[in-house]
Design an enzyme around this catalytic site. Structure first.
Site, PDB file in Angstrom:
ATOM      1  N   LYS A   1      -3.057   0.926 -24.816  1.00  0.00           N
ATOM      2  CA  LYS A   1      -3.405   0.804 -26.268  1.00  0.00           C
ATOM      3  C   LYS A   1      -2.420   0.849 -27.120  1.00  0.00           C
ATOM      4  O   LYS A   1      -1.443  -0.022 -27.053  1.00  0.00           O
ATOM      5  CB  LYS A   1      -4.746   1.915 -26.666  1.00  0.00           C
ATOM      6  CG  LYS A   1      -5.928   1.510 -25.586  1.00  0.00           C
ATOM      7  CD  LYS A   1      -6.890   2.760 -26.091  1.00  0.00           C
ATOM      8  CE  LYS A   1      -8.188   2.380 -25.279  1.00  0.00           C
ATOM      9  NZ  LYS A   1      -8.207   3.278 -24.138  1.00  0.00           N
TER      10      LYS A   1
ATOM     11  N   TYR B   1       0.925  -1.079  -0.058  1.00  0.00           N
ATOM     12  CA  TYR B   1       0.066   0.073  -0.019  1.00  0.00           C
ATOM     13  C   TYR B   1       0.697   1.309  -0.064  1.00  0.00           C
ATOM     14  O   TYR B   1       1.906   1.480   0.748  1.00  0.00           O
ATOM     15  CB  TYR B   1      -0.878  -0.044   1.267  1.00  0.00           C
ATOM     16  CG  TYR B   1      -2.468  -0.133   1.090  1.00  0.00           C
ATOM     17  CD1 TYR B   1      -2.976   0.483  -0.058  1.00  0.00           C
ATOM     18  CD2 TYR B   1      -3.261  -1.210   1.422  1.00  0.00           C
ATOM     19  CE1 TYR B   1      -4.439   0.196  -0.204  1.00  0.00           C
ATOM     20  CE2 TYR B   1      -4.282  -1.601   1.408  1.00  0.00           C
ATOM     21  CZ  TYR B   1      -5.122  -0.716   0.336  1.00  0.00           C
ATOM     22  OH  TYR B   1      -6.294  -1.002  -0.192  1.00  0.00           O
TER      23      TYR B   1
ATOM     24  N   ARG C   1      -2.659  -2.398 -18.253  1.00  0.00           N
ATOM     25  CA  ARG C   1      -3.843  -1.598 -18.133  1.00  0.00           C
ATOM     26  C   ARG C   1      -3.952  -0.744 -16.940  1.00  0.00           C
ATOM     27  O   ARG C   1      -4.103  -0.730 -15.764  1.00  0.00           O
ATOM     28  CB  ARG C   1      -5.125  -2.572 -18.045  1.00  0.00           C
ATOM     29  CG  ARG C   1      -5.295  -3.574 -19.031  1.00  0.00           C
ATOM     30  CD  ARG C   1      -6.657  -4.264 -18.720  1.00  0.00           C
ATOM     31  NE  ARG C   1      -7.619  -3.508 -19.739  1.00  0.00           N
ATOM     32  CZ  ARG C   1      -7.953  -3.452 -20.826  1.00  0.00           C
ATOM     33  NH1 ARG C   1      -7.507  -4.448 -21.543  1.00  0.00           N
ATOM     34  NH2 ARG C   1      -9.037  -2.755 -21.229  1.00  0.00           N
TER      35      ARG C   1
ATOM     36  N   THR D   1      -4.847   6.402 -21.195  1.00  0.00           N
ATOM     37  CA  THR D   1      -4.560   4.995 -20.604  1.00  0.00           C
ATOM     38  C   THR D   1      -3.175   4.605 -21.344  1.00  0.00           C
ATOM     39  O   THR D   1      -2.513   5.314 -22.021  1.00  0.00           O
ATOM     40  CB  THR D   1      -5.583   3.971 -21.267  1.00  0.00           C
ATOM     41  OG1 THR D   1      -5.752   4.166 -22.943  1.00  0.00           O
ATOM     42  CG2 THR D   1      -6.909   4.263 -20.945  1.00  0.00           C
TER      43      THR D   1
ATOM     44  N   ASP E   1      -7.558  13.856 -24.674  1.00  0.00           N
ATOM     45  CA  ASP E   1      -7.676  12.366 -24.234  1.00  0.00           C
ATOM     46  C   ASP E   1      -7.067  11.887 -25.504  1.00  0.00           C
ATOM     47  O   ASP E   1      -7.718  11.499 -26.343  1.00  0.00           O
ATOM     48  CB  ASP E   1      -9.035  11.856 -23.903  1.00  0.00           C
ATOM     49  CG  ASP E   1      -9.065  10.563 -23.498  1.00  0.00           C
ATOM     50  OD1 ASP E   1      -8.380   9.789 -23.648  1.00  0.00           O
ATOM     51  OD2 ASP E   1     -10.445  10.291 -23.043  1.00  0.00           O
TER      52      ASP E   1
ATOM     53  N   GLU F   1      -0.626   4.918  -0.159  1.00  0.00           N
ATOM     54  CA  GLU F   1      -1.474   6.225  -0.562  1.00  0.00           C
ATOM     55  C   GLU F   1      -0.536   7.658  -0.580  1.00  0.00           C
ATOM     56  O   GLU F   1       0.421   7.385   0.622  1.00  0.00           O
ATOM     57  CB  GLU F   1      -2.485   6.243   0.467  1.00  0.00           C
ATOM     58  CG  GLU F   1      -3.714   5.822   0.046  1.00  0.00           C
ATOM     59  CD  GLU F   1      -4.394   4.555   0.770  1.00  0.00           C
ATOM     60  OE1 GLU F   1      -3.043   3.846   0.859  1.00  0.00           O
ATOM     61  OE2 GLU F   1      -5.632   4.252   0.960  1.00  0.00           O
TER      62      GLU F   1
END
Ligand code: DSN
Length: 421
Positions: A231, A56, A237, A228, A202, A58
Site C-alpha cells: 500500500k 522452495y 503484494r 502489508t 495493523d 520452508e
C-alpha cells in the site's frame, strides 16, 4: 509488429499478454484513488519476477528444510534487516503471504479458539480479520468490536478502554482500512496494558507514512506490528509481522510451520527492494507529500459541498459520505470509473445502507503522489469528482466521457513508476 514489454509471454500466450498490456494502459490512463493501491517501481517489479520464484525454502535463514539456500537465505536476511532498521523493531518476519494470513498468524501465536479478541468493527473502518463475524477470526474467536463516535467520527478512547476492561480480550487490534485520522498508539498501549491484552497495530494502510515519518510509529508501544507491503509502502503484494524480541519465537512459529509452507521468495526480494527505497530521503518527501495532497484534496472536496467522515483527514485517506448528494456510493463509484477515476464504494460509520450498496466512497492519494501530482492539482481532482457525482445523479454519460478524456490528458503528463511510457 510493435515491441512488446513481455516478449516471451507475448510469444507463448498472446491472449494473456494482451490482458497485461490492457491493464498497463488502464493503470497509465486513469486516476487511481483507491487508498490501498499504489505503483511499484520498475526495480520492485523486476525483483518480484525473478528465478527466486523457482525455489522452495520452508524454514528461516540458516534453518531450512531444503538445500540450495545460499542466495535465498541472504535475500530473506536482507529483507529482515531492512525491515528492522526502517521500522526500529527487534524482530521482523517477512514471510506472510498477505495481510489476512499475517493477522491469522497473530491469532495462532497468542490466542486459542473461543478466546475473546477485540478490534474495530468493519463498517466503522476496521478490517475483516480484526474479529468481524463473516471472517474466520469472528467465527473461531469471540470478537468484540469498537467503533467511532457518532458525533465526531473519531475513535472514542474512553469507550475503547471501557470495552477492553469489561471484556479483557486476549488480543486488541488497532488500525483499519477506512480510518482518515491519526491512530493514538500510546492510548491503545495504555488500554491494552490495563486490560492485560496483547496489542497489535495493523498498519497496512499507513506503513509507508510511518516509514517516511508522516505518521507516528507504533514501535515501542505495541507488542506486534502487522502490515502489508503493497500500500503506502510501495512494495509487492505481501506482508510482514514485526515485534519485540520476547514475541519473536511465537510469531515465527505461527507463520511457519503454523500457518504457511514455503515463503514466496520472489516477493521477499521485492519487499527487500521496497524497504531499501523506503529508507531513502526521497521516500520521506513522498510520505509527507501523500498527506499534504490528501489534506488539500479534502479541503477542496469540502469547498465543493462534500461531507467527509471526521471532517477531513490526517493521513492518506478520505472517506466521503454521499448521503447528502442523493447518489449512493456504488452508483458514484461506477460513474467515477467510467470517468477514468478509480475508487471503491465503502460503508460509512452508522451507514443505514447495506455493505454491498453503501453510502460512501473511499479515496486516497498514495498513487497520484507516486506519479508526481501535487497540492496544486487537488482542486482539479476535486472538480472531476464533483462533476462526476453530479453526472451520476443525472445519468449524464457524455459528461463522464468528457472527464475521462481530461483525466487521461493529465495522467499522460505524469507517467506512473513501473509502467511503460
Ligand atoms: N483490501 C484492503 C483495503 O483495500 O483496504 C484491506 O484488506
Amino acid at each position: 509488429m510493435t515491441a512488446h514489454r513481455q516478449p516471451a509471454l507475448f510469444a507463448t500466450d498472446p491472449e494473456l499478454a494482451a490482458l497485461v498490456s490492457a491493464e498497463e494502459t488502464l493503470q497509465a490512463e486513469t486516476l487511481r484513488l483507491i487508498p490501498s493501491e499504489n505503483y511499484v517501481s520498475a526495480a520492485v517489479l523486476e525483483a518480484s519476477g525473478t528465478v527466486l520464484q523457482n525455489k522452495y525454502s520452508e524454514g528461516y535463514p540458516g534453518r531450512r528444510y531444503y538445500e540450495g539456500q545460499q542466495n535465498i537465505d541472504r535475500v530473506e536476511a536482507l529483507a529482515v534487516e531492512r525491515a528492522k532498521g526502517l521500522f526500529g523493531v527487534d524482530h521482523a518476519n517477512v514471510q506472510p503471504y498477505s495481510g489476512s494470513p499475517a493477522n491469522l498468524a497473530v491469532y495462532l501465536a497468542f490466542a486459542k479458539p473461543g478466546d475473546t479478541v477485540m478490534g474495530m468493527a468493519l463498517p466503522m473502518g476496521g478490517h475483516l480479520t480484526h474479529g468481524w463475524g463473516v471472517s474466520a477470526t469472528g467465527s473461531w474467536f469471540r470478537g468484540v468490536q469498537y467503533g467511532v463516535s457518532a458525533d465526531t467520527g473519531l475513535i472514542d478512547y474512553d469507550a475503547v478502554r471501557a470495552l477492553a476492561l469489561a471484556e479483557r480480550p486476549k488480543i486488541i487490534f488497532c488500525g483499519g482500512t477506512a480510518l482518515p485520522r491519526t491512530i493514538d498508539f500510546e492510548a491503545f498501549a495504555s488500554i491494552a496494558e490495563e486490560a492485560g491484552s496483547v496489542l497489535v497495530a495493523d498498519v497496512a494502510h499507513i506503513a509507508g507514512l510511518i516509514a517516511g515519518g508522516a505518521h507516528p510509529s507504533p514501535a515501542g508501544h505495541v507488542d506486534v506490528i502487522s502490515t502489508t507491503t503493497h500500500k503506502t509502502l510501495r512494495g509487492p503484494r505481501g506482508a510482514m509481522l514485526m515485534c519485540r524480541e520476547e514475541h519473536a519465537k511465537a510469531i515465527d512459529k505461527a507463520v511457519f510451520p503454523g500457518l504457511q509452507g514455503g515463503p514466496h521468495n520472489q516477493t521477499t526480494a521485492g519487499i527487500a527492494v521496497a524497504l531499501h527505497e523506503a529508507a531513502q530521503p526521497s521516500f520521506v518527501s513522498y510520505a509527507h507529500a501523500v498527506v499534504a495532497n490528501a489534506k488539500a484534496l479534502a479541503a477542496a472536496l469540502l469547498e465543493r459541498g462534500f461531507d467527509l467522515v471526521s471532517g477531513g483527514t490526517d493521513n492518506h485517506l478520505i472517506l466521503i459520505d454521499l448521503t447528502g448528494k442523493d447518489v449512493p456510493g456504488k452508483v458514484a463509484a461506477k460513474a467515477l470509473d467510467r470517468a477514468g477515476i478509480v475508487v471503491n464504494y465503502n460503508t460509512v460509520p452508522f451507514d443505514p445502507r447495506k455493505p454491498f450498496d453503501p453510502s460512501g466512497i473511499r479515496i486516497g492519494t498514495p498513487s497520484l503522489t507516486s506519479r508526481g501530482l501535487t497540492v496544486a492539482h487537488m482542486p482539479v481532482v476535486a472538480d472531476w469528482i464533483s462533476r462526476a457525482v453530479d453526472a451520476a445523479a443525472k445519468a449524464d454519460e457524455p459528461a463522464l466521457a468528457a472527464i475521462r478524456s481530461e483525466v487521461a490528458d493529465l495522467m499522460t503528463a505524469f507517467p506512473a513508476p513501473g509502467l511503460p511510457l
